[in-house]
Design a protein around this motif. Structure first.
Motif, short mmCIF file in Angstrom:
data_model
loop_
_atom_site.label_atom_id
_atom_site.label_comp_id
_atom_site.label_asym_id
_atom_site.label_seq_id
_atom_site.Cartn_x
_atom_site.Cartn_y
_atom_site.Cartn_z
N VAL A 111 0.85 -1.18 0.00
CA VAL A 111 0.00 0.00 0.00
C VAL A 111 0.89 1.25 0.00
CG1 VAL A 111 -1.57 1.37 1.46
CG2 VAL A 111 -2.00 -1.07 1.11
N VAL A 112 0.51 2.26 -0.80
CA VAL A 112 1.22 3.53 -0.88
C VAL A 112 0.23 4.64 -0.52
CG1 VAL A 112 2.57 5.09 -2.34
CG2 VAL A 112 2.63 2.61 -2.76
N ASN A 113 0.56 5.47 0.48
CA ASN A 113 -0.40 6.49 0.88
C ASN A 113 -0.32 7.73 0.00
OD1 ASN A 113 1.68 8.16 1.84
ND2 ASN A 113 1.41 7.56 3.97
N ALA A 114 -1.12 8.73 0.32
CA ALA A 114 -1.22 9.92 -0.52
C ALA A 114 0.06 10.75 -0.52
CB ALA A 114 -2.39 10.78 -0.06
N TYR A 115 0.97 10.48 0.40
CA TYR A 115 2.24 11.19 0.47
C TYR A 115 3.37 10.43 -0.24
CZ TYR A 115 -0.16 13.90 4.04
OH TYR A 115 -1.05 14.70 4.72
N GLY A 116 3.03 9.23 -0.76
CA GLY A 116 4.04 8.40 -1.41
C GLY A 116 4.77 7.46 -0.47
N ASP A 117 4.35 7.39 0.80
CA ASP A 117 4.98 6.48 1.76
C ASP A 117 4.43 5.07 1.59
OD1 ASP A 117 6.09 8.83 3.01
OD2 ASP A 117 4.18 9.09 4.05
N ALA A 128 -3.92 14.81 -3.72
CA ALA A 128 -3.77 16.19 -3.27
C ALA A 128 -4.89 16.58 -2.31
CB ALA A 128 -3.75 17.13 -4.48
N THR A 129 -6.11 16.12 -2.58
CA THR A 129 -7.24 16.39 -1.69
C THR A 129 -7.02 15.76 -0.33
OG1 THR A 129 -8.76 16.51 -3.58
CG2 THR A 129 -9.73 16.11 -1.42
N VAL A 130 -6.51 14.53 -0.31
CA VAL A 130 -6.23 13.86 0.96
C VAL A 130 -5.19 14.64 1.76
CG1 VAL A 130 -5.19 11.79 1.98
CG2 VAL A 130 -6.88 11.55 0.15
N ARG A 131 -4.12 15.05 1.10
CA ARG A 131 -3.07 15.79 1.80
C ARG A 131 -3.60 17.12 2.35
NH1 ARG A 131 -0.14 13.90 -2.79
NH2 ARG A 131 -0.19 15.99 -3.75
N ALA A 132 -4.40 17.80 1.55
CA ALA A 132 -4.96 19.07 2.01
C ALA A 132 -5.92 18.86 3.18
CB ALA A 132 -5.66 19.78 0.85
N ALA A 133 -6.72 17.81 3.11
CA ALA A 133 -7.68 17.53 4.17
C ALA A 133 -6.99 17.19 5.48
CB ALA A 133 -8.61 16.40 3.74
N LEU A 134 -5.84 16.54 5.39
CA LEU A 134 -5.13 16.12 6.60
C LEU A 134 -4.27 17.23 7.20
CD1 LEU A 134 -4.04 12.51 5.59
CD2 LEU A 134 -5.58 13.12 7.45
N GLU A 135 -3.98 18.26 6.45
CA GLU A 135 -3.06 19.29 6.95
C GLU A 135 -3.53 19.88 8.28
OE1 GLU A 135 0.43 21.02 7.21
OE2 GLU A 135 -0.15 19.59 5.66
N PRO A 136 -4.82 20.25 8.44
CA PRO A 136 -5.25 20.75 9.75
C PRO A 136 -5.16 19.69 10.85
CG PRO A 136 -6.82 21.36 8.04
CD PRO A 136 -5.90 20.34 7.44
N VAL A 137 -5.33 18.44 10.47
CA VAL A 137 -5.25 17.36 11.47
C VAL A 137 -3.85 17.26 12.04
CG1 VAL A 137 -5.60 14.88 11.85
CG2 VAL A 137 -7.12 16.13 10.31
N TRP A 138 -2.83 17.40 11.18
CA TRP A 138 -1.45 17.35 11.68
C TRP A 138 -1.18 18.48 12.66
CZ3 TRP A 138 -0.57 12.76 10.74
CH2 TRP A 138 -0.68 12.17 9.48
N ARG A 139 -1.94 19.57 12.55
CA ARG A 139 -1.74 20.71 13.46
C ARG A 139 -2.65 20.65 14.68
NH1 ARG A 139 -2.02 23.48 8.45
NH2 ARG A 139 -4.03 24.40 9.06
N GLY A 140 -3.41 19.52 14.81
CA GLY A 140 -4.18 19.32 16.02
C GLY A 140 -5.67 19.44 15.89
N ALA A 141 -6.17 19.78 14.69
CA ALA A 141 -7.62 19.88 14.52
C ALA A 141 -8.24 18.49 14.55
CB ALA A 141 -7.95 20.57 13.20
N PRO A 142 -9.44 18.33 15.12
CA PRO A 142 -10.10 17.01 15.11
C PRO A 142 -10.49 16.63 13.69
CG PRO A 142 -11.60 18.68 15.95
CD PRO A 142 -10.26 19.35 15.81
N SER A 143 -10.43 15.32 13.40
CA SER A 143 -10.73 14.85 12.04
C SER A 143 -12.18 14.40 11.88
CB SER A 143 -9.81 13.70 11.66
OG SER A 143 -10.07 12.56 12.46
#
Length: 396
Positions: A121-127, A216-231
């Motif tokens: 499996v490869v995630n939206a960041y390429g990991d 790109a949508t996944v990465r943008a959606a997760l950006e606030p989550v990385w900063r502590g916003a609830p998902s």
């Protein structure tokens, strides 16, 4: 209630007292690993060792000739389960009067991901997630289907329990896991488990999605989550992050991919098995969930398999959707074999189980529709835990 105990071959082989000790708990059956992932396991009563380190995912018997020239193919085990370790343990357990089911771990294999990175499996960041084979890839699907048939139908087994027959994602204890620093929630876990390998990119395209735009949508959606916003919670949270139409399209692709693999694997097991061989899946009634308990649609999976093994430690509520479907199917087809709904209860207090409340937990599970119990895991449990298990089973 009929109870089965999870067991590894190394819990039994080399310990002549193990079969009688397990039978003495009051279980009628063991669920014995025949294909398993890497692990480090305690063996608190074994006369020769205390820690077994299974260095990589492996089959615990000699792999058959069907694998000659094939890639990928299963890895034989090392000295933690030499030779036909499954067969040796199965014979000893059967001699103690215990029925034996195979325990087969499928889409969970770090060695496969290390040796063949393109299978992961490869995630939206390429990991890449080397522990998580992508179940959309044709070669991987063929491998998992063939492995299910061979590892399930071992001599002496009367049934099988197929684990991780579906999507694997981020949530997994991989080596020394360090991924809990940000609370992703259910929705964030889903986004971080979406795969973007070539097969999945093509699959999203068939659902009308551009894979690059989706990533790109996944990465943008997760950006606030990385900063502590609830998902957000549940499927509604996924829709809030991706947009409801996009979320639905990703789920349509992933649900169909998992369903068809489950159908193929169960069919392969039945084709290889004798009449009356029982096929169960470790399952979660929420189809977008990833992990060892594969997310399934209850109505679909109960039309494919003979039943499910459902995680119930802490709460047996996950049984309810399966019980509702099983009742409906039974009313519609009076000649249908009884569906197995096995409540999986952890009985190792050191890993969050509660053997002291086993009798009460089993009674509640039965009230919600459970027909059997699974006890995880008598090889790992302390003597005190096992004594409580023995007492609880005597009252059921």
């Amino acid at each position: 209630m009929r109870a089965s105990a999870f067991v590894y071959p190394w819990d039994v082989n080399g310990d002549p007292e193990a079969p009688a000790r397990i039978a003495g708990l009051g279980v009628a059956q063991v669920t014995l690993a025949s294909a398993y992932h890497s692990t480090r396991a305690l063996t608190p009563r074994h006369p020769r060792h205390r820690i077994v380190t299974a260095e990589h995912a492996a089959v615990l018997y000699p792999p058959g000739a069907r694998w000659a020239g094939r890639t990928p193919r299963p890895y034989p085990s090392g000295d933690w389960a030499p030779g036909d370790a499954f067969g040796e343990a199965a014979d000893a357990l059967a001699a103690a009067g215990l029925q034996v089911n195979t325990w087969v771990v499928l889409a969970h294999n770090s060695r496969l991901g290390a040796d063949h990175p393109d299978t992961s499996v490869v995630n939206a960041y390429g990991d890449r997630y080397p522990w998580a084979p992508c179940i959309a890839q044709p070669a991987t699907r063929a491998y998992l289907t063939a492995l299910a048939a061979e590892a399930a139908v071992r001599p002496g087994a009367s049934g099988t329990e197929l684990e991780s027959l579906g999507w694997y994602g981020l949530a997994h204890l991989h080596a020394h896991d360090k991924t809990a620093g940000v609370g992703l929630g259910d929705a964030g876990q889903y986004l971080m488990s979406l795969c973007f390998c070539p097969s999945c990119r093509e699959g999203y395209g068939a659902q009308g999605l551009d894979a690059g735009e989706l990533a790109a949508t996944v990465r943008a959606a997760l950006e606030p989550v990385w900063r502590g916003a609830p998902s957000g919670g549940g499927w509604a949270g996924v829709g809030e992050l991706l947009g409801e139409d996009t979320a639905a399209a990703t789920r349509a692709w992933r649900d169909a991919t998992a369903r068809t693999l489950q159908e193929a694997a169960v069919r392969a097991v039945r084709d290889a098995a004798p009449e009356g061989f029982q096929v169960l899946l470790h399952a979660d009634p929420v189809s977008y969930h990833c992990g060892a308990n594969a997310g399934v649609d209850p109505a679909h999976i109960l039309s494919v398999a003979d039943g499910v093994v459902v995680p119930c430690t802490g709460s047996p509520a996950s049984l309810t959707p399966f019980a509702r479907e099983a009742r409906g199917a039974g009313e519609a087809q009076s000649n249908r074999p009884a569906t197995v709904l096995a409540a999986n209860l952890t009985v190792v207090s050191g890993v969050g189980g509660s053997p002291a409340t086993l009798a009460a937990d089993a009674t509640e599970a039965r009230r919600l529709g459970a027909t059997e119990l699974r006890l995880y895991h008598v090889g790992l449990a302390s003597d005190g835990d096992l004594e409580q298990v023995r007492g609880a089973l005597a009252t059921l």
